[in-house]
Enzyme design. Sequence first.
Site, PDB file in Angstrom:
ATOM      1  N   ASN A   9      47.166  49.588  36.027  1.00  0.00           N
ATOM      2  CA  ASN A   9      46.313  49.335  34.871  1.00  0.00           C
ATOM      3  C   ASN A   9      44.860  49.164  35.346  1.00  0.00           C
ATOM      4  OD1 ASN A   9      44.860  47.964  32.776  1.00  0.00           O
ATOM      5  ND2 ASN A   9      46.807  47.418  31.833  1.00  0.00           N
ATOM      6  N   LYS A  11      42.248  48.440  33.763  1.00  0.00           N
ATOM      7  CA  LYS A  11      41.556  47.281  33.198  1.00  0.00           C
ATOM      8  C   LYS A  11      41.890  46.012  33.982  1.00  0.00           C
ATOM      9  CE  LYS A  11      40.954  49.196  28.588  1.00  0.00           C
ATOM     10  NZ  LYS A  11      41.197  49.060  27.137  1.00  0.00           N
ATOM     11  N   ASP A  72      52.625  38.813  35.713  1.00  0.00           N
ATOM     12  CA  ASP A  72      53.458  39.121  34.564  1.00  0.00           C
ATOM     13  C   ASP A  72      52.903  38.300  33.421  1.00  0.00           C
ATOM     14  OD1 ASP A  72      55.491  40.429  33.160  1.00  0.00           O
ATOM     15  OD2 ASP A  72      56.854  38.742  33.389  1.00  0.00           O
ATOM     16  N   TYR A 157      48.340  42.906  23.003  1.00  0.00           N
ATOM     17  CA  TYR A 157      48.283  42.152  21.745  1.00  0.00           C
ATOM     18  C   TYR A 157      46.881  41.612  21.436  1.00  0.00           C
ATOM     19  CZ  TYR A 157      53.389  42.293  21.960  1.00  0.00           C
ATOM     20  OH  TYR A 157      54.698  42.716  22.015  1.00  0.00           O
ATOM     21  N   LYS A 178      35.971  37.586  27.980  1.00  0.00           N
ATOM     22  CA  LYS A 178      37.434  37.586  28.098  1.00  0.00           C
ATOM     23  C   LYS A 178      37.848  37.123  29.494  1.00  0.00           C
ATOM     24  CE  LYS A 178      41.606  40.228  27.439  1.00  0.00           C
ATOM     25  NZ  LYS A 178      42.250  41.515  27.571  1.00  0.00           N
ATOM     26  N   HIS A 183      43.994  34.092  29.635  1.00  0.00           N
ATOM     27  CA  HIS A 183      45.123  33.615  30.437  1.00  0.00           C
ATOM     28  C   HIS A 183      45.119  34.251  31.822  1.00  0.00           C
ATOM     29  CE1 HIS A 183      46.046  37.320  28.440  1.00  0.00           C
ATOM     30  NE2 HIS A 183      47.237  37.455  28.974  1.00  0.00           N
ATOM     31  N   ARG A 184      44.851  35.569  31.881  1.00  0.00           N
ATOM     32  CA  ARG A 184      44.850  36.250  33.182  1.00  0.00           C
ATOM     33  C   ARG A 184      43.655  35.811  34.016  1.00  0.00           C
ATOM     34  NH1 ARG A 184      45.331  40.806  31.391  1.00  0.00           N
ATOM     35  NH2 ARG A 184      47.592  40.891  31.414  1.00  0.00           N
TER      36      ARG A 184
END
Length: 201
Positions: A9, A11, A72, A157, A178, A183-184
Amino acid sequence: MKVLLASRNAKKLGELRRILEAAGVAGVEVVGLADVPEFPEAPETDPTFEGNALAKARDAAAATGLPSVADDSGIAVDALNGMPGVLSARWSGKHGDDAANLELLLGQLRDVPDERRGAAFVCAAALVAPGGAQVVVRGEWRGEIVREPAGANGFGYDPIFRPEGCAGTSAELSPEDKDRLSHRGRALRLLLPHLRELAGG
């Protein structure tokens, strides 16, 4: 020092690179799965975010000999008793079909009143060194599920998740905001001391 982020990914790769740069962690080059020879990737079968992240990082470190980071993540919806959770990416039955996942989740929450639409994005991130040393951290981002998708940034989401204290969805935030709030971003920042140590300070 090369560090493998066990993901394809782009991003996610960009996110980790920006976080390292913002924290002033020098001497770390982040590469992704597309940059290393292919190796068998075990399916994500653990019932926890932490277990899946650790399994992915262990596989990557063993196959490449590089310090490896894996995550994850998913969304835990209060009205669905914490689901989709680890099943977030394949909630609609097909892995990675964001549009179908969003449509299914919004349908499941159609009759849920606004005050009961609380949710949290959850991310577990693991770092495994070739010698076997490992660390797993967890970041959470509280908010609520809106009724209609909004915003073109982000993925998954993001278009239906409005973080606490924000006027819009996480897909309407700038990448920098962001990174700071998500969370990441929170989980990856918890790995920074360990990455800095691997890089020699």
